[in-house]
Design a protein around this motif. Structure first.
Motif: not given
Length: 181
Positions: A50-54, A59-62, A69-75
Motif C-alpha cells: 500500500r502507498l503510505i504518506n511518508e 495510508i494513501d487512498g483515492g 493505491l498500491v505499488r507493485i514491483k515486478l520481476t
C-alpha cells in the motif's frame, strides 16, 4: 464475462478479490491481456505494498473514495533484453465495495439522493472512472500528460436499490482495478 488465460491454464479474474490475489499469475495475465508483455516474457515475482504518506504515515487512498493505491514491483524471466517491461506499476483498485457516501449519516445520504441528478453515486463514479481510462485517455494521449495505463478491469454487479443505498448502506457490487505507470 469469463476470461481464460491459456498460458497459465487457469481462469483469469478480471479484478482480483483482494490485494493478496495480486500475484505473479494475475499480473502476468493482466499485462499479457493488455499486450504489455509478449510470449517470451513471464512475471516471476511481485511485491505488493500500500502507498503510505511518508510525512504523516497515513495510508494513501483515492481521495474521497474508497480506492486503494498500491505499488507493485515486478520481476520477470525470459527475453527482456530487447524489450524492457515496467518493473514498477501502481494499481488503483476498489476490491471490496467500500463506500464513500455510505459512511455519512443517513440524513446526508438521503439529502444526496434527493439533490443528485442520478442515484447510485458510488457505482456511477467507478463506472465513469473505468470509461475514462479505457476511452478518453487513448484520445488525448498525444495532447495531455497522463499516467500510462496498462490495464483496466471491472466487474459490474449492477446498482443497489434505494433501501441498500440510503437506509442501510450496503457495499456496492462494482469492483475495479487500473494498472498504470
Amino acid at each position: 464475462m469469463r476470461n481464460f488465460d491459456a498460458e497459465n491454464k487457469c481462469e483469469f479474474k478480471e479484478v482480483p478479490a483482494c490485494l493478496e490475489d495480486i500475484d505473479p499469475q494475475w499480473c502476468d495475465a493482466a499485462l499479457r491481456k493488455a499486450n504489455v508483455i509478449g510470449p517470451g516474457i513471464k512475471v516471476s515475482n511481485v511485491h505488493v505494498e500500500r502507498l503510505i504518506n511518508e510525512k504523516t504515515g497515513a495510508i494513501d487512498g483515492g481521495g474521497m473514495t474508497a480506492a486503494q493505491l498500491v505499488r507493485i514491483k515486478l520481476t520477470y524471466e525470459g527475453e527482456t533484453d530487447t524489450y524492457k517491461p515496467p518493473n514498477s506499476i501502481v494499481a488503483k483498485c476498489l476490491l471490496n465495495g467500500d463506500l464513500m457516501v455510505g459512511k455519512l449519516p443517513m440524513h446526508w445520504r438521503l439529502f444526496m439522493v434527493l439533490i443528485s441528478p442520478t442515484r447510485n453515486i458510488d457505482e456511477e463514479m467507478w463506472r465513469r472512472d473505468v470509461v475514462f481510462y479505457r476511452e478518453v485517455i487513448p484520445c488525448i494521449r498525444e495532447t495531455y500528460s497522463h499516467p500510462r495505463v496498462f490495464y483496466t478491469g471491472m466487474i459490474d454487479g449492477g446498482n443497489r436499490g434505494f433501501f441498500n443505498e440510503v437506509i442501510r448502506p450496503m457495499p456496492h457490487k462494482i469492483r475495479t482495478i487500473t494498472l498504470m505507470q
